[in-house]
Design an enzyme around this catalytic site. Structure first.
Site, PDB file in Angstrom:
ATOM      1  NE  ARG A 154      -3.300  -2.987   0.469  1.00  0.00           N
ATOM      2  CZ  ARG A 154      -3.694  -3.743   1.391  1.00  0.00           C
ATOM      3  NH1 ARG A 154      -3.022  -4.194   2.562  1.00  0.00           N
ATOM      4  NH2 ARG A 154      -4.638  -4.800   1.140  1.00  0.00           N
ATOM      5  CG  ASP A 190      -2.584  -6.533  -0.749  1.00  0.00           C
ATOM      6  OD1 ASP A 190      -3.523  -6.423  -1.399  1.00  0.00           O
ATOM      7  OD2 ASP A 190      -2.659  -6.899   0.208  1.00  0.00           O
ATOM      8  CG  HIS A 228      -5.856  -8.956  -0.918  1.00  0.00           C
ATOM      9  ND1 HIS A 228      -6.015  -7.494  -0.850  1.00  0.00           N
ATOM     10  CD2 HIS A 228      -6.292  -9.579   0.203  1.00  0.00           C
ATOM     11  CE1 HIS A 228      -7.042  -7.406   0.130  1.00  0.00           C
ATOM     12  NE2 HIS A 228      -7.078  -8.491   0.833  1.00  0.00           N
ATOM     13  CD  GLU A 288      -9.557  -8.586   3.669  1.00  0.00           C
ATOM     14  OE1 GLU A 288     -10.415  -8.061   4.269  1.00  0.00           O
ATOM     15  OE2 GLU A 288      -8.741  -8.238   3.135  1.00  0.00           O
ATOM     16  CD1 TRP A 324      -6.976 -12.918   9.194  1.00  0.00           C
ATOM     17  CD2 TRP A 324      -7.983 -10.724   9.533  1.00  0.00           C
ATOM     18  NE1 TRP A 324      -7.851 -12.820   7.931  1.00  0.00           N
ATOM     19  CE2 TRP A 324      -8.331 -11.336   8.092  1.00  0.00           C
ATOM     20  CE3 TRP A 324      -8.491  -9.710   9.750  1.00  0.00           C
ATOM     21  CZ2 TRP A 324      -9.430 -10.700   7.490  1.00  0.00           C
ATOM     22  CZ3 TRP A 324      -9.214  -9.195   8.990  1.00  0.00           C
ATOM     23  CH2 TRP A 324      -9.600  -9.523   7.690  1.00  0.00           C
ATOM     24  CE1 TYR A 377      -4.746  -7.906  11.988  1.00  0.00           C
ATOM     25  CE2 TYR A 377      -5.810  -6.493  10.216  1.00  0.00           C
ATOM     26  CZ  TYR A 377      -5.476  -7.656  10.823  1.00  0.00           C
ATOM     27  OH  TYR A 377      -5.434  -8.657   9.912  1.00  0.00           O
ATOM     28  CG  PHE A 378       0.602  -2.271  16.484  1.00  0.00           C
ATOM     29  CD1 PHE A 378      -0.522  -3.027  17.137  1.00  0.00           C
ATOM     30  CD2 PHE A 378       1.925  -2.408  16.791  1.00  0.00           C
ATOM     31  CE1 PHE A 378      -0.333  -3.604  18.279  1.00  0.00           C
ATOM     32  CE2 PHE A 378       1.963  -3.302  17.973  1.00  0.00           C
ATOM     33  CZ  PHE A 378       1.254  -3.760  18.845  1.00  0.00           C
ATOM     34  CD1 TRP A 390      -3.079  -4.627   8.807  1.00  0.00           C
ATOM     35  CD2 TRP A 390      -2.611  -5.353   6.663  1.00  0.00           C
ATOM     36  NE1 TRP A 390      -3.202  -5.804   8.799  1.00  0.00           N
ATOM     37  CE2 TRP A 390      -2.876  -6.411   7.531  1.00  0.00           C
ATOM     38  CE3 TRP A 390      -2.029  -5.560   5.411  1.00  0.00           C
ATOM     39  CZ2 TRP A 390      -2.677  -7.786   6.954  1.00  0.00           C
ATOM     40  CZ3 TRP A 390      -1.820  -6.673   4.964  1.00  0.00           C
ATOM     41  CH2 TRP A 390      -2.105  -8.103   5.607  1.00  0.00           C
ATOM     42  CD  GLU A 437      -4.771  -0.682   4.046  1.00  0.00           C
ATOM     43  OE1 GLU A 437      -3.997  -0.678   4.904  1.00  0.00           O
ATOM     44  OE2 GLU A 437      -5.563  -1.421   3.670  1.00  0.00           O
TER      45      GLU A 437
HETATM   46  C1  ACM Z   1      -6.293  -9.035   6.458  1.00  0.00           C
HETATM   47  O1  ACM Z   1      -6.335  -8.214   7.379  1.00  0.00           O
HETATM   48  N1  ACM Z   1      -6.901  -9.063   5.494  1.00  0.00           N
HETATM   49  C2  ACM Z   1      -5.598 -10.238   6.914  1.00  0.00           C
END
Ligand code: ACM
Length: 554
Positions: A190, A219, A292, A355, A421, A448-449, A498, A500
């Site tokens: 991202r 991704d 993804h 996903e 997760w 999830y930081f 993550w 983004e």
């Molecule tokens: C995820 O957060 N899609 C692993």
């Protein structure tokens, strides 16, 4: 799409009220925290009177001067100490260990503390770190670093050094980790982070005794690893023509129109792998499939299953684009994975699996034909068949498949490692526990930081959600419902970053620290040694070090 997790009023109130409670500890315990600010907290720490003073004549002893990893462990402490003090800390022969005024790193097979444990003794006469492995010596060096004056972190000489001299308080420490998987993840798709930053991230995590770096390399928004057999993966897949402006939740979506991207060459990957190995960090590379995968399909549309053209995504979220399960796609993915396995020597290869919407498979004659041919239970059965085929390829090369918990869809392979997760899908966790799969805990609610760590009003734009420092500290990796056998299959835990909204390196460090400091204690220290008041007593000294290292922690 990960569910949006808005801060509830109750949560907000909780954040505002999270003023440190009075410590239940004794004055003695509190003074120990100040005198021995070691994080993660060692298994056993026996305070002693007195101190060792590092001086001009102090020598460095290593038991195996010919072993690069033993020398590297000693240097993890000595290099910085030399820079800060200007003292030579000359390497002396192993026999000098008994002469006093030495800091000794000794490989000793009788230290029975597992593959990562160590013993550390500091007295007025000297310092001795003993371990059965160089990993143990390396962790002993990190503890010694935290016991040494923080000024050693500044990377150069400044004035005369700390007022009390370069002293290390006397102590006897006996230490080993609770979990074997102590992980941090970084999404470089991202947003892209260069080799220098990735090394810094690994170096810093190793300081807190983390040993797994999960590198999310591919991704929808970018493919970041050079694959020689398929050059378009990076020629095309590493670049997007724009990026979403602001938060995903803002409508309408607007884009910056700027070309954005980057990737790691194979030489750069090898450089990072070697750098991590020296710090006893195993890299777990992630190559996402079957979903993804927009960036890969933009580069090689023949492996996609959709009807129209695909671009490297400019928006966040979950896309319908998915690999089509024909033989040519498997040949492609196996070639990619062969190159990946050639670069990353660690046992685990992460294949994503999360996903992956099934709409294109539902419409694809080819996918439906395979479902018929193989007698699969619909599209979920096809996902399971897909993952098992890939697992077979990895296993044949002596590697292990790890995937997000969606790999349970259509049946979970008994030999796969599950990265849990989705808190809201406890069934996946129970299935893995019942089957005896290895499990790594990364629950969305707290690990999830990319989620906020305080009231969003005062924070940089983040994904959503909330996971405070105290939430992280209170996290227990072994679910309460697990019996002893299932608990033993929990390898450990990991925080995911993550990217983004991590538009710059400083934001990665801001989101990671100090939460990663709290997590290090969750995954290393004994459950009964965890104590929020004690952690708060040790944290200021850790933050002082992070300041000197230039880390933009929150
Ligand atoms: C995820 O957060 N899609 C692993």
């Amino acid at each position: 799409m990960r569910p949006r997790l808005p801060l509830s009023p109750a949560l907000l109130l909780g954040l505002l009220m999270a003023i440190p409670a009075a410590s239940p500890g004794t004055a003695r315990a509190q003074s120990d925290d100040a005198r021995y600010p070691v994080v993660p907290r060692p298994w056993s720490l026996e305070p002693r009177d007195g101190a060792f003073t590092v001086g001009e004549a102090t020598r460095l002893v290593v038991s195996h001067p010919d072993s690069a990893s033993v020398v590297a462990a000693a240097e993890a402490w000595a290099r910085r100490m030399r820079l800060a003090t200007g003292y030579p800390l000359e390497l002396a022969a192993p026999g000098a260990a008994s002469d006093g005024d030495v800091v000794a790193f000794l490989l000793d097979p009788t230290v029975n503390r597992g593959p990562e444990g160590y013993r550390l003794e500091v007295s007025a006469d000297g310092v001795e770190v003993r371990a059965a492995t160089s990993a143990g010596l390396f962790y002993g060096a990190q503890t010694l670093r935290q016991l040494s004056p923080a000024a050693m972190e500044r990377g150069g000489r400044l004035g005369d050094g700390p007022p009390g001299g370069w002293t290390i308080p006397a102590v006897a420490i006996d230490d080993a980790p609770r979990f074997s998987w102590r992980g941090l993840h970084l999404d470089v798709s991202r947003h892209f982070f260069d080799v220098a930053f990735v090394k810094r991230y690994i170096d810093l995590m190793a300081t807190f005794k983390f040993n797994r770096f999960h590198w999310h390399l591919t991704d929808d928004q970018g493919w970041r690893i050079e694959i020689e057999a398929y050059p378009r993966l990076t020629e095309v897949g590493a670049w997007r023509d724009g990026t979403l402006l602001g938060h995903y939740g803002n409508r309408p979506h607007t884009f910056d129109g700027q070309r954005y991207g980057g990737y790691y060459t194979q030489d750069e990957i090898r450089e990072v792998v070697a750098y991590a190995a020296e710090r006893h960090v195993t890299i777990v590379p992630e190559i996402e499939m079957p979903g993804h995968s927009s960036a890969a399909i933009a580069a090689y549309p023949e492996f996609g299953c959709g009807e129209g053209p695909v671009e490297v995504a400019q928006l966040w979220g979950v896309f319908e684009d998915i690999y089509c399960p024909q033989e040519e796609t498997f040949a492609f993915l196996e070639t990619v994975l062969d190159e990946v396995m050639g670069l990353f020597p660690g046992p685990w290869i992460h294949i994503g699996g999360d996903e992956a919407p099934k709409a294109q498979w539902e419409r694809s004659a080819l996918a439906q034909e395979i479902i018929q041919r193989e007698g699969l239970d619909g599209e979920h059965g096809l996902q399971s068949w897909f993952i098992r085929r890939i697992e077979g390829h990895l296993n044949a090369a002596g590697r292990r498949l790890i995937g997000w918990d969606e790999i349970v869809e259509g049946g979970l392979s008994p030999t796969a490692t599950l990265m849990f997760w989705r808190d809201w899908n406890q069934a996946a966790l129970e299935l893995a526990a019942t089957q005896g799969n290895d499990i790594v805990m990364t629950p969305n609610s707290v690990m999830y930081f990319d989620h906020y760590q305080a009231d969003p009003a005062g924070e940089p734009v983040a994904f959503g959600g909330s996971s405070t420092l105290e939430d992280v500290y209170a996290f227990e990796p072994i679910p309460a419902s697990f019996d002893a056998a299932a608990g033993a299959r929990v390898l450990g835990a990991q925080a995911n970053l993550w990217a983004e909204y991590l538009t710059a390196p400083w934001k990665v460090e801001y989101m990671a620290y100090p939460r990663a400091v709290a997590l290090s204690e969750v995954v290393w220290s004994a459950a009964e040694a965890r104590d929020w008041a004690s952690f708060q007593g040790r944290l200021p000294a850790i933050l002082e070090r992070l300041d000197l290292l230039g880390v933009r922690y929150r």
